[in-house]
Design a protein around this motif. Structure first.
Motif, PDB file in Angstrom:
ATOM      1  N   GLN A 101     -13.118  20.372  -9.173  1.00 20.05           N
ATOM      2  CA  GLN A 101     -11.788  20.797  -8.747  1.00 20.05           C
ATOM      3  C   GLN A 101     -11.188  21.805  -9.725  1.00 20.05           C
ATOM      4  N   LEU A 102     -11.306  21.499 -11.023  1.00 25.15           N
ATOM      5  CA  LEU A 102     -10.744  22.398 -12.051  1.00 25.15           C
ATOM      6  C   LEU A 102     -11.480  23.736 -12.078  1.00 25.15           C
ATOM      7  N   GLY A 111     -19.810   9.160 -12.266  1.00 23.29           N
ATOM      8  CA  GLY A 111     -18.999   9.153 -13.481  1.00 23.29           C
ATOM      9  C   GLY A 111     -19.274  10.312 -14.417  1.00 23.29           C
ATOM     10  N   SER A 112     -20.199  11.189 -14.046  1.00 21.22           N
ATOM     11  CA  SER A 112     -20.488  12.324 -14.941  1.00 21.22           C
ATOM     12  C   SER A 112     -19.366  13.364 -14.878  1.00 21.22           C
ATOM     13  N   GLY A 113     -18.505  13.276 -13.861  1.00 23.00           N
ATOM     14  CA  GLY A 113     -17.336  14.168 -13.793  1.00 23.00           C
ATOM     15  C   GLY A 113     -17.432  15.263 -12.742  1.00 23.00           C
ATOM     16  N   LYS A 114     -18.344  15.122 -11.802  1.00 29.02           N
ATOM     17  CA  LYS A 114     -18.532  16.182 -10.793  1.00 29.02           C
ATOM     18  C   LYS A 114     -17.249  16.487 -10.017  1.00 29.02           C
ATOM     19  N   SER A 115     -16.576  15.421  -9.561  1.00 31.60           N
ATOM     20  CA  SER A 115     -15.358  15.641  -8.752  1.00 31.60           C
ATOM     21  C   SER A 115     -14.246  16.231  -9.609  1.00 31.60           C
ATOM     22  N   PHE A 124     -12.149  29.798  -6.223  1.00 30.98           N
ATOM     23  CA  PHE A 124     -13.133  29.569  -5.163  1.00 30.98           C
ATOM     24  C   PHE A 124     -12.680  28.358  -4.343  1.00 30.98           C
ATOM     25  N   PRO A 125     -13.066  28.279  -3.068  1.00 31.75           N
ATOM     26  CA  PRO A 125     -12.832  27.028  -2.338  1.00 31.75           C
ATOM     27  C   PRO A 125     -13.573  25.876  -3.026  1.00 31.75           C
ATOM     28  N   PHE A 126     -13.012  24.679  -2.901  1.00 28.09           N
ATOM     29  CA  PHE A 126     -13.639  23.498  -3.506  1.00 28.09           C
ATOM     30  C   PHE A 126     -14.023  22.501  -2.419  1.00 28.09           C
ATOM     31  N   TYR A 127     -15.265  22.049  -2.466  1.00 28.56           N
ATOM     32  CA  TYR A 127     -15.713  20.989  -1.552  1.00 28.56           C
ATOM     33  C   TYR A 127     -16.272  19.832  -2.373  1.00 28.56           C
ATOM     34  N   ASP A 128     -15.900  18.628  -1.953  1.00 22.68           N
ATOM     35  CA  ASP A 128     -16.470  17.423  -2.569  1.00 22.68           C
ATOM     36  C   ASP A 128     -17.245  16.717  -1.461  1.00 22.68           C
ATOM     37  N   GLN A 171     -33.844  19.380 -12.274  1.00 18.61           N
ATOM     38  CA  GLN A 171     -34.245  20.602 -11.569  1.00 18.61           C
ATOM     39  C   GLN A 171     -33.118  21.626 -11.507  1.00 18.61           C
ATOM     40  N   CYS A 172     -31.950  21.255 -12.022  1.00 19.35           N
ATOM     41  CA  CYS A 172     -30.820  22.200 -12.008  1.00 19.35           C
ATOM     42  C   CYS A 172     -31.099  23.376 -12.926  1.00 19.35           C
ATOM     43  N   LYS A 173     -30.439  24.481 -12.604  1.00 21.37           N
ATOM     44  CA  LYS A 173     -30.617  25.700 -13.410  1.00 21.37           C
ATOM     45  C   LYS A 173     -30.017  25.524 -14.810  1.00 21.37           C
ATOM     46  N   TYR A 174     -28.849  24.897 -14.884  1.00 21.76           N
ATOM     47  CA  TYR A 174     -28.179  24.679 -16.173  1.00 21.76           C
ATOM     48  C   TYR A 174     -27.870  23.201 -16.350  1.00 21.76           C
ATOM     49  N   SER A 175     -27.848  22.762 -17.627  1.00 17.40           N
ATOM     50  CA  SER A 175     -27.377  21.417 -17.964  1.00 17.40           C
ATOM     51  C   SER A 175     -26.208  21.552 -18.928  1.00 17.40           C
ATOM     52  N   VAL A 176     -25.196  20.749 -18.723  1.00 17.80           N
ATOM     53  CA  VAL A 176     -24.038  20.780 -19.626  1.00 17.80           C
ATOM     54  C   VAL A 176     -23.778  19.356 -20.109  1.00 17.80           C
ATOM     55  N   LEU A 177     -23.740  19.184 -21.417  1.00 21.26           N
ATOM     56  CA  LEU A 177     -23.444  17.864 -21.995  1.00 21.26           C
ATOM     57  C   LEU A 177     -21.942  17.639 -21.940  1.00 21.26           C
ATOM     58  N   THR A 178     -21.542  16.460 -21.497  1.00 23.49           N
ATOM     59  CA  THR A 178     -20.098  16.251 -21.293  1.00 23.49           C
ATOM     60  C   THR A 178     -19.489  15.216 -22.234  1.00 23.49           C
ATOM     61  N   ASP A 179     -20.326  14.494 -23.006  1.00 27.95           N
ATOM     62  CA  ASP A 179     -19.783  13.472 -23.918  1.00 27.95           C
ATOM     63  C   ASP A 179     -18.788  14.118 -24.891  1.00 27.95           C
ATOM     64  N   ASP A 180     -17.700  13.435 -25.136  1.00 28.42           N
ATOM     65  CA  ASP A 180     -16.705  13.881 -26.132  1.00 28.42           C
ATOM     66  C   ASP A 180     -16.138  15.267 -25.864  1.00 28.42           C
ATOM     67  N   LYS A 181     -16.134  15.670 -24.601  1.00 31.14           N
ATOM     68  CA  LYS A 181     -15.518  16.963 -24.258  1.00 31.14           C
ATOM     69  C   LYS A 181     -14.466  16.724 -23.188  1.00 31.14           C
ATOM     70  N   SER A 182     -13.350  17.443 -23.297  1.00 34.22           N
ATOM     71  CA  SER A 182     -12.323  17.293 -22.266  1.00 34.22           C
ATOM     72  C   SER A 182     -12.785  18.048 -21.014  1.00 34.22           C
ATOM     73  N   PRO A 183     -12.242  17.692 -19.846  1.00 30.12           N
ATOM     74  CA  PRO A 183     -12.579  18.441 -18.643  1.00 30.12           C
ATOM     75  C   PRO A 183     -12.348  19.942 -18.818  1.00 30.12           C
ATOM     76  N   GLU A 184     -11.277  20.314 -19.495  1.00 30.26           N
ATOM     77  CA  GLU A 184     -10.972  21.750 -19.686  1.00 30.26           C
ATOM     78  C   GLU A 184     -12.059  22.429 -20.533  1.00 30.26           C
ATOM     79  N   GLN A 185     -12.549  21.717 -21.565  1.00 28.05           N
ATOM     80  CA  GLN A 185     -13.639  22.289 -22.397  1.00 28.05           C
ATOM     81  C   GLN A 185     -14.907  22.487 -21.565  1.00 28.05           C
ATOM     82  N   ILE A 186     -15.186  21.523 -20.705  1.00 27.31           N
ATOM     83  CA  ILE A 186     -16.413  21.603 -19.885  1.00 27.31           C
ATOM     84  C   ILE A 186     -16.309  22.773 -18.905  1.00 27.31           C
ATOM     85  N   VAL A 187     -15.121  22.927 -18.317  1.00 24.09           N
ATOM     86  CA  VAL A 187     -14.910  24.045 -17.378  1.00 24.09           C
ATOM     87  C   VAL A 187     -15.097  25.381 -18.118  1.00 24.09           C
TER      88      VAL A 187
END
Ligand code: ATP
Ligand code: SKM
Ligand code: MG
Length: 171
Positions: free
Chosen positions: A19-20, A11-15, A27-31, A148-164
Protein backbone atom coordinates in the motif's frame (compact mmCIF):
# COMPACT_ATOMS: atom_id res chain seq x y z
CA UNK A 1 4.54 -1.14 -18.02
CA UNK A 2 5.72 -2.37 -14.62
CA UNK A 3 3.95 -4.87 -12.40
CA UNK A 4 5.55 -4.85 -8.99
CA UNK A 5 4.65 -8.06 -7.21
CA UNK A 6 5.38 -8.54 -3.51
CA UNK A 7 5.93 -12.11 -2.32
CA UNK A 8 6.64 -13.59 1.11
CA UNK A 9 5.43 -15.48 4.14
CA UNK A 10 2.39 -14.43 6.21
CA UNK A 11 3.42 -11.40 8.26
CA UNK A 12 6.34 -10.45 6.04
CA UNK A 13 4.55 -7.14 5.35
CA UNK A 14 3.28 -7.55 1.78
CA UNK A 15 -0.04 -5.79 2.41
CA UNK A 16 1.45 -3.02 4.54
CA UNK A 17 4.44 -2.32 2.29
CA UNK A 18 2.43 -2.73 -0.93
CA UNK A 19 0.00 0.00 0.00
CA UNK A 20 2.77 2.44 0.95
CA UNK A 21 4.84 1.61 -2.13
CA UNK A 22 1.87 2.14 -4.44
CA UNK A 23 1.24 5.56 -2.85
CA UNK A 24 4.91 6.48 -3.29
CA UNK A 25 4.97 5.41 -6.96
CA UNK A 26 1.44 6.67 -7.63
CA UNK A 27 0.52 3.24 -8.99
CA UNK A 28 -2.78 1.41 -8.44
CA UNK A 29 -2.60 -1.01 -5.51
CA UNK A 30 -4.08 -4.51 -5.50
CA UNK A 31 -4.06 -6.94 -2.60
CA UNK A 32 -4.81 -10.44 -3.86
CA UNK A 33 -6.48 -11.54 -0.61
CA UNK A 34 -8.80 -8.49 -0.73
CA UNK A 35 -9.62 -9.13 -4.40
CA UNK A 36 -10.61 -12.70 -3.54
CA UNK A 37 -12.64 -11.57 -0.51
CA UNK A 38 -14.45 -8.95 -2.61
CA UNK A 39 -15.21 -11.37 -5.40
CA UNK A 40 -16.61 -14.04 -3.06
CA UNK A 41 -18.06 -11.57 -0.54
CA UNK A 42 -16.51 -13.64 2.27
CA UNK A 43 -13.45 -13.21 4.50
CA UNK A 44 -10.40 -15.43 3.94
CA UNK A 45 -11.33 -17.21 7.20
CA UNK A 46 -14.85 -17.92 5.95
CA UNK A 47 -13.56 -19.15 2.57
CA UNK A 48 -11.20 -21.62 4.28
CA UNK A 49 -13.78 -22.86 6.79
CA UNK A 50 -16.79 -23.00 4.45
CA UNK A 51 -15.20 -23.96 1.11
CA UNK A 52 -11.84 -25.46 2.11
CA UNK A 53 -8.26 -24.68 1.15
CA UNK A 54 -8.33 -26.36 -2.29
CA UNK A 55 -11.25 -24.17 -3.36
CA UNK A 56 -9.31 -21.13 -2.08
CA UNK A 57 -6.15 -22.12 -4.04
CA UNK A 58 -8.12 -22.51 -7.28
CA UNK A 59 -9.78 -19.11 -6.82
CA UNK A 60 -6.41 -17.57 -5.85
CA UNK A 61 -4.90 -18.91 -9.10
CA UNK A 62 -7.80 -17.57 -11.17
CA UNK A 63 -7.68 -14.07 -9.67
CA UNK A 64 -3.84 -13.93 -9.73
CA UNK A 65 -3.79 -14.93 -13.41
CA UNK A 66 -6.34 -12.27 -14.28
CA UNK A 67 -4.35 -9.51 -12.53
CA UNK A 68 -0.93 -10.63 -13.78
CA UNK A 69 -2.18 -10.79 -17.39
CA UNK A 70 -3.91 -7.39 -17.25
CA UNK A 71 -2.46 -4.54 -19.27
CA UNK A 72 -1.46 -1.97 -16.67
CA UNK A 73 1.20 -0.99 -14.16
CA UNK A 74 0.48 -1.64 -10.47
CA UNK A 75 1.75 -2.84 -7.13
CA UNK A 76 0.32 -6.25 -6.21
CA UNK A 77 0.57 -7.75 -2.74
CA UNK A 78 0.09 -11.50 -3.06
CA UNK A 79 -1.06 -13.92 -0.38
CA UNK A 80 1.60 -15.83 1.56
CA UNK A 81 0.97 -19.02 -0.43
CA UNK A 82 0.37 -17.55 -3.88
CA UNK A 83 3.66 -18.51 -5.62
CA UNK A 84 3.61 -21.98 -4.02
CA UNK A 85 0.52 -23.42 -5.74
CA UNK A 86 -0.91 -24.06 -9.21
CA UNK A 87 2.35 -23.08 -10.96
CA UNK A 88 1.69 -19.43 -10.09
CA UNK A 89 5.45 -18.94 -9.67
CA UNK A 90 5.90 -19.30 -13.45
CA UNK A 91 4.27 -15.88 -13.94
CA UNK A 92 7.08 -14.32 -11.90
CA UNK A 93 9.37 -14.81 -14.91
CA UNK A 94 7.17 -12.59 -17.12
CA UNK A 95 9.12 -9.70 -18.63
CA UNK A 96 6.84 -7.01 -17.23
CA UNK A 97 6.88 -8.42 -13.68
CA UNK A 98 9.28 -7.13 -11.02
CA UNK A 99 9.01 -9.66 -8.22
CA UNK A 100 10.23 -8.79 -4.74
CA UNK A 101 10.59 -11.25 -1.87
CA UNK A 102 10.04 -9.62 1.50
CA UNK A 103 12.15 -11.68 3.90
CA UNK A 104 11.74 -11.85 7.66
CA UNK A 105 13.25 -14.10 10.32
CA UNK A 106 11.01 -16.56 12.15
CA UNK A 107 10.98 -14.66 15.51
CA UNK A 108 10.01 -11.47 13.67
CA UNK A 109 7.21 -13.26 11.78
CA UNK A 110 5.93 -14.78 15.03
CA UNK A 111 5.94 -11.41 16.75
CA UNK A 112 4.20 -9.60 13.85
CA UNK A 113 1.56 -12.33 13.60
CA UNK A 114 0.86 -12.94 17.28
CA UNK A 115 -2.06 -10.50 17.49
CA UNK A 116 -3.40 -11.35 14.04
CA UNK A 117 -3.60 -15.16 14.12
CA UNK A 118 -7.40 -15.02 13.79
CA UNK A 119 -6.94 -13.61 10.26
CA UNK A 120 -4.64 -16.50 9.19
CA UNK A 121 -6.59 -19.78 8.98
CA UNK A 122 -3.45 -21.87 8.47
CA UNK A 123 -2.09 -20.77 11.86
CA UNK A 124 -5.34 -20.65 13.83
CA UNK A 125 -5.44 -24.14 15.27
CA UNK A 126 -1.80 -24.09 16.51
CA UNK A 127 -0.98 -23.87 20.20
CA UNK A 128 1.33 -20.94 21.06
CA UNK A 129 4.29 -23.27 21.62
CA UNK A 130 3.78 -24.92 18.19
CA UNK A 131 3.76 -21.70 16.14
CA UNK A 132 7.53 -21.18 15.86
CA UNK A 133 8.24 -24.73 14.63
CA UNK A 134 5.28 -24.70 12.23
CA UNK A 135 6.42 -21.43 10.63
CA UNK A 136 10.05 -22.63 10.47
CA UNK A 137 9.05 -25.79 8.55
CA UNK A 138 6.46 -24.03 6.38
CA UNK A 139 8.93 -21.29 5.41
CA UNK A 140 11.56 -23.94 4.63
CA UNK A 141 9.11 -25.75 2.33
CA UNK A 142 8.08 -22.54 0.58
CA UNK A 143 11.51 -20.93 0.19
CA UNK A 144 12.11 -22.63 -3.15
CA UNK A 145 9.24 -20.57 -4.60
CA UNK A 146 9.97 -17.32 -2.74
CA UNK A 147 13.60 -17.44 -3.88
CA UNK A 148 12.57 -17.25 -7.52
CA UNK A 149 11.89 -13.53 -7.09
CA UNK A 150 14.10 -11.06 -8.90
CA UNK A 151 14.93 -9.14 -5.70
CA UNK A 152 14.97 -10.01 -2.00
CA UNK A 153 14.61 -7.39 0.71
CA UNK A 154 15.34 -8.10 4.37
CA UNK A 155 12.69 -6.53 6.58
CA UNK A 156 13.81 -7.33 10.16
CA UNK A 157 14.36 -4.20 12.26
CA UNK A 158 13.27 -1.88 9.46
CA UNK A 159 10.27 0.41 9.47
CA UNK A 160 7.77 0.11 6.61
CA UNK A 161 8.97 3.50 5.33
CA UNK A 162 12.61 2.28 5.26
CA UNK A 163 11.59 -0.84 3.33
CA UNK A 164 9.62 1.23 0.80
CA UNK A 165 12.66 3.49 0.30
CA UNK A 166 14.88 0.44 -0.22
CA UNK A 167 12.51 -1.03 -2.82
CA UNK A 168 12.21 2.32 -4.55
CA UNK A 169 16.00 2.47 -4.86
CA UNK A 170 16.06 -1.05 -6.37
CA UNK A 171 13.46 -0.06 -8.96
N1 ATP B 1 8.48 -3.62 8.72
C1 ATP B 1 7.52 -3.78 9.63
N2 ATP B 1 7.74 -3.41 10.92
C2 ATP B 1 6.78 -3.58 11.86
N3 ATP B 1 5.56 -4.11 11.63
C3 ATP B 1 5.29 -4.50 10.38
C4 ATP B 1 6.24 -4.36 9.32
N4 ATP B 1 5.70 -4.84 8.17
C5 ATP B 1 4.44 -5.26 8.51
N5 ATP B 1 4.20 -5.04 9.82
C6 ATP B 1 2.98 -5.41 10.56
O1 ATP B 1 2.92 -6.83 10.60
C7 ATP B 1 1.58 -7.27 10.44
C8 ATP B 1 1.50 -8.20 9.22
O2 ATP B 1 1.77 -7.42 8.04
P1 ATP B 1 0.98 -7.66 6.68
O3 ATP B 1 -0.48 -7.82 6.95
O4 ATP B 1 1.38 -6.58 5.75
O5 ATP B 1 1.57 -9.06 6.24
P2 ATP B 1 1.32 -9.90 4.91
O6 ATP B 1 2.65 -10.26 4.38
O7 ATP B 1 0.40 -9.14 4.02
O8 ATP B 1 0.60 -11.22 5.48
P3 ATP B 1 -0.43 -12.22 4.72
O9 ATP B 1 0.38 -13.10 3.82
O10 ATP B 1 -1.05 -13.03 5.82
O11 ATP B 1 -1.43 -11.37 3.98
C9 ATP B 1 0.71 -6.00 10.30
O12 ATP B 1 0.21 -5.65 11.57
C10 ATP B 1 1.70 -4.96 9.83
O13 ATP B 1 1.33 -3.64 10.19
O1 SKM C 1 0.35 -18.24 3.49
C1 SKM C 1 -0.78 -18.63 3.11
O2 SKM C 1 -0.97 -19.73 2.59
C2 SKM C 1 -1.90 -17.67 3.22
C3 SKM C 1 -1.64 -16.34 3.42
C4 SKM C 1 -2.68 -15.29 3.41
O3 SKM C 1 -2.20 -14.16 2.71
C5 SKM C 1 -3.99 -15.79 2.80
O4 SKM C 1 -3.86 -15.88 1.40
C6 SKM C 1 -4.35 -17.14 3.37
O5 SKM C 1 -4.53 -16.99 4.76
C7 SKM C 1 -3.28 -18.21 3.08
MG1 MG D 1 -1.49 -9.54 3.22
Amino acid sequence: MRKIVLIGYMGSGKSKIGQLLAEKLDFPFYDLDFLIENELEKSIGEIFSEEGEVFFRKKEHEVFKKVIESNESYVLSTGGGTPCYANNHLFLANEDVVSIYLKASIPVLVSRLKNEIDKRPLLQSLKDEETFEFIAKHLFDRSYFYNQCKYSVLTDDKSPEQIVAEINALL
